[in-house]
Design a protein around this motif. Structure first.
Motif, short mmCIF file in Angstrom:
data_model
loop_
_atom_site.label_atom_id
_atom_site.label_comp_id
_atom_site.label_asym_id
_atom_site.label_seq_id
_atom_site.Cartn_x
_atom_site.Cartn_y
_atom_site.Cartn_z
N PHE A 125 1.10 -1.04 -0.36
CA PHE A 125 0.07 0.18 -0.24
C PHE A 125 1.01 1.34 -0.42
O PHE A 125 2.11 1.44 0.56
N VAL A 126 0.34 2.25 -0.43
CA VAL A 126 1.54 3.40 -0.78
C VAL A 126 0.64 4.23 -1.28
O VAL A 126 -0.80 4.82 -1.46
N SER A 127 0.82 5.96 0.35
CA SER A 127 0.15 6.68 0.01
C SER A 127 0.31 7.62 -0.13
O SER A 127 2.58 8.14 -0.03
N PHE A 128 -0.26 9.12 -0.75
CA PHE A 128 0.66 10.56 -0.58
C PHE A 128 -0.57 11.34 0.07
O PHE A 128 -1.75 11.57 -0.02
N ASP A 129 0.10 12.70 1.16
CA ASP A 129 -0.68 14.00 1.39
C ASP A 129 -0.11 14.29 1.25
O ASP A 129 1.25 15.09 1.55
N LEU A 130 -0.44 15.51 1.14
CA LEU A 130 0.04 17.37 1.08
C LEU A 130 -1.58 18.06 1.88
O LEU A 130 -1.90 18.39 1.55
N SER A 131 -0.32 18.68 3.55
CA SER A 131 -1.15 19.00 4.28
C SER A 131 -0.60 20.30 4.67
O SER A 131 0.58 19.98 5.29
N PRO A 132 -0.62 21.79 5.04
CA PRO A 132 -0.78 22.65 5.71
C PRO A 132 -0.99 22.05 7.58
O PRO A 132 -1.76 21.58 7.55
N ARG A 133 -0.14 22.52 8.28
CA ARG A 133 0.04 21.80 9.34
C ARG A 133 0.03 23.22 10.34
O ARG A 133 0.84 24.05 9.97
N ILE A 134 -0.52 22.60 11.47
CA ILE A 134 0.06 24.31 12.91
C ILE A 134 0.66 23.60 13.82
O ILE A 134 0.36 22.45 14.19
N ILE A 135 1.87 23.96 14.49
CA ILE A 135 1.97 22.66 15.65
C ILE A 135 1.92 24.18 16.70
O ILE A 135 2.32 25.21 16.56
N SER A 136 1.47 23.77 17.59
CA SER A 136 0.63 24.49 18.95
C SER A 136 1.03 23.98 20.11
O SER A 136 0.86 23.08 20.45
N PHE A 255 13.57 23.72 6.74
CA PHE A 255 13.44 22.70 6.79
C PHE A 255 13.64 22.27 6.96
O PHE A 255 13.96 22.03 8.51
N GLY A 256 12.59 20.98 7.42
CA GLY A 256 12.92 19.37 7.95
C GLY A 256 12.35 18.25 7.40
O GLY A 256 11.49 18.31 6.42
N LEU A 257 12.28 17.07 8.33
CA LEU A 257 12.13 15.52 8.37
C LEU A 257 11.39 15.17 8.94
O LEU A 257 12.01 15.81 10.45
N GLY A 258 10.14 14.81 9.61
CA GLY A 258 9.54 13.58 10.26
C GLY A 258 9.23 12.85 9.67
O GLY A 258 9.83 12.26 8.74
N PHE A 259 8.99 11.43 10.74
CA PHE A 259 8.78 10.06 10.17
C PHE A 259 8.26 9.08 11.35
O PHE A 259 7.27 9.79 12.36
N ASP A 260 6.96 8.65 10.71
CA ASP A 260 6.19 7.35 11.46
C ASP A 260 6.64 6.40 10.89
O ASP A 260 6.80 5.95 9.90
N VAL A 291 5.31 4.76 16.52
CA VAL A 291 5.57 6.04 16.63
C VAL A 291 5.30 6.85 15.90
O VAL A 291 5.91 6.86 14.67
N THR A 292 4.89 8.15 15.80
CA THR A 292 4.39 9.31 14.87
C THR A 292 4.99 10.40 15.51
O THR A 292 5.52 10.99 16.16
N ASP A 293 5.54 11.40 14.08
CA ASP A 293 5.89 12.69 14.03
C ASP A 293 7.07 12.68 14.61
O ASP A 293 6.89 13.55 15.48
N ILE A 294 8.01 11.89 13.98
CA ILE A 294 10.03 11.57 15.39
C ILE A 294 10.04 13.15 13.76
O ILE A 294 10.51 12.72 13.10
N GLY A 295 10.68 14.17 14.65
CA GLY A 295 11.14 15.07 13.44
C GLY A 295 11.45 16.28 13.85
O GLY A 295 11.32 16.48 15.00
N GLY A 360 10.72 24.35 21.95
CA GLY A 360 9.35 23.87 21.54
C GLY A 360 8.84 24.12 20.10
O GLY A 360 7.69 24.32 19.92
N ILE A 361 9.24 23.87 19.03
CA ILE A 361 8.57 24.79 17.95
C ILE A 361 8.80 23.30 17.05
O ILE A 361 8.99 23.88 15.84
N GLY A 362 9.52 22.38 16.78
CA GLY A 362 9.58 20.61 16.72
C GLY A 362 8.26 20.01 16.32
O GLY A 362 7.56 20.86 16.95
N LEU A 363 7.91 18.50 15.85
CA LEU A 363 7.27 18.06 15.70
C LEU A 363 6.69 17.52 17.31
O LEU A 363 7.54 16.87 18.03
#
Length: 541
Positions: A125-136, A255-260, A291-295, A360-363
């Motif tokens: 299974f392959v997926s793709f998404d493009l999403s604006p996000r807010i980290i608060s 710029f940055g990277l994140g992983f799930d 584990v999600t949003d490591i980055g 406090g502005i990482g994922l």
């Protein structure tokens, strides 16, 4: 400071995203959900999908441990039984502060998937998404509420913070079953682009009120990453509680990277030789962990501006030490704005050279795991799911019990999920029911907090959370094991796509009784005239 609030709101608007997570916990139990890959990249939907641009996944989420109306509004305490706010003189400080925690958190988040799709290639299974996000992350210590209610005397508090970062996220996910399809491994890589960030931190604040003067000691900073946005200063070089946005540029600031990373495991399938007698029972269990949003995001320092306290020397302000926000007619939001403005004015913040990276502005990393059981002869499943979120100031864990059912046997594409959630950590004593309705892969709506009590402005009165999620998409085909060329799957039964699908038993029929073979006599050879009747030797003349 009002312009700082405007900037935070501006970042919220351009991001229109979410930090708490992009999926309600109730979706974990719904096998047809394509958004639950956000909880665990190994949790695959029953079919592929193409999201309708802009509306494939919309989430509004509100959580807090103190900021609900019942802690700030007191019914029946005013004249003629009217409701009053905590500022009313008949509301004592003890009555107000008893429900306020040492640290009080607030998260108001949104998520909007601009573009998203997922498809099966064989069993992958392959997926793709493009999403604006807010980290608060927001934290208001109890000392600030005490200061507002009890002006005068001595007050001290620490760790007041407000941080917000707007980012754009492009994620690619992949999952594949191994070990005889008993184990599904999944992962997601996220490319992060920073649009802007702002933060306000008070590490320590001491206020001492006297008869004709009051004094302050503080350690505080305000930081901002926003191209073309500038702080405004007074003639003496101190911060003017304002910003200039005349030269704002909508360009990337970091710029940055994140992983799930995640996995699901079906023990009955793997240990089929060991548990032969209990194979079907164990095969209905599915264990998941992720584990999600490591980055992290590396923000461009050239766009960083910062003001802060130059030293921690005591500052003396002449006056009677009284503020004008002790008015019952003031709106609560105006009171907090007034308090913050006055404190920042008194701090006399100045420009900071070579400031450090904003905190406090990482994922916000999360750890999720769950257990699910699908019944063999009934189209339903039950389970348990827990998620732990690691914020800069608190670790918050929520527990969800729930399940899903296909209530209409002839309409197997209708799936209903139900849940019961409990929150611990910074949001203790929070219990609520949730529901999710899926109409195939065409439409879904979901909420972890069903039927909340809200006021006329739709703000929660008593509960400490509120969310709703919905989406529209176009369904695609499922994994190879569910194609039409294979034996037909009983869709009324629950399943875990990509592991092993449950097939209906083959119909048993008795073989037809064979008739004995017929003996065919060879034709008698006729000689002479065929039209002439043959003579019978036994016939009398």
């Amino acid at each position: 400071m009002k312009r700082i609030y405007f900037l935070l709101g501006f970042l919220f608007a351009i991001a229109f995203g979410s930090v708490m997570g992009q999926t309600t916990n109730t979706e974990y139990f719904v096998s047809s959900s394509y958004t639950r890959t956000n909880l665990n990249p190994a949790l695959r939907p029953a079919r592929g999908y193409v999201g309708i641009p802009g509306v494939s996944n919309i989430l509004v989420d509100y959580k807090t441990n103190a900021f609900n109306l019942e802690n700030f509004v007191f019914p029946g305490k005013g004249e003629n039984g009217k409701a009053v706010t905590f500022l009313h003189p008949d509301i004592s400080a003890g009555e107000f502060l008893k429900n306020i925690s040492a640290n009080n958190y607030l998260a108001l988040d949104f998520n909007l998937t601009v573009l998203g799709f997922g498809f099966y290639v064989g069993d992958a299974f392959v997926s793709f998404d493009l999403s604006p996000r807010i980290i608060s992350n927001f934290n208001v210590p109890k000392g600030l509420f005490s200061f507002i209610k009890e002006v005068g005397g001595d007050h001290e508090f620490t760790d007041m913070s407000m941080t917000m970062a707007a980012i754009a996220q492009a994620g690619v996910g992949f999952s594949y079953p191994v070990l005889n399809k008993s184990l599904v491994l999944g992962g997601k890589v996220k490319v992060l682009a920073g649009l802007g960030a702002a933060g306000f931190n008070i590490d320590r604040l001491q206020l001492n009120f006297g008869e004709n003067r009051w004094t302050m000691r503080s350690q505080a900073t305000i930081q901002m990453y926003a191209p073309g946005v500038e702080f405004k200063y007074k003639e003496d070089g101190t911060f003017d509680n304002n910003i200039k946005m005349d030269n704002f540029k909508p360009e990337l600031s970091g710029f940055g990277l994140g992983f799930d990373l995640g996995a699901t495991f079906q023990p009955g399938k793997y240990f089929v030789d060991v548990f032969t007698d209990n194979y079907e029972f164990l095969n209905n269990f599915t264990v998941s962990a992720a584990v999600t949003d490591i980055g992290y995001i590396n923000w461009n320092k050239k766009n960083l501006q910062a003001v802060g306290t130059v030293d921690s020397d005591e500052i003396t302000i002449l006056g009677d030490g009284q503020f004008d926000f002790q008015d019952e007619d003031n709106k609560i939001e105006d009171v907090f704005t007034d308090v913050t403005d006055k404190i920042i004015d008194a701090m006399q913040l100045k420009e900071v050279e070579n400031p450090a990276q904003m905190r406090g502005i990482g994922l916000t990393a999360k750890m999720n795991w769950g257990l699910d059981y699908a019944f063999s002869n009934f189209p339903a499943n039950l389970g348990f799911f827990t998620s732990t979120r690691f914020t800069p100031v608190e670790t918050i864990t929520d527990f969800t019990f729930g399940g899903a059912i296909r209530p209409i046997r002839n309409l197997t594409w209708v799936e209903l999920g139900l849940s019961y959630s409990l929150l611990t950590g910074g949001m203790a004593n929070f219990e609520q029911f949730g529901v999710s309705l899926h109409l195939g892969n065409f439409f879904f709506i979901s909420s972890d907090y069903l039927m909340p009590k809200v006021n006329k402005d739709f703000l929660p009165v008593s509960i400490k959370g509120l969310n709703v999620q919905l989406g529209l998409s176009i369904p695609l085909r499922g994994p190879r094991s569910g194609r039409q060329s294979e034996p037909k799957e009983d869709l009324s039964m629950p399943h875990r796509p990509g592991i092993e699908r449950r097939l209906p038993p083959e119909p048993t029929t008795q073989p037809a009784t064979q008739a004995p073979p017929q003996v065919v006599q060879p034709p008698t050879q006729v000689t002479g005239n065929p039209n002439r009747e043959q003579s019978d030797p036994n016939r009398q003349p």
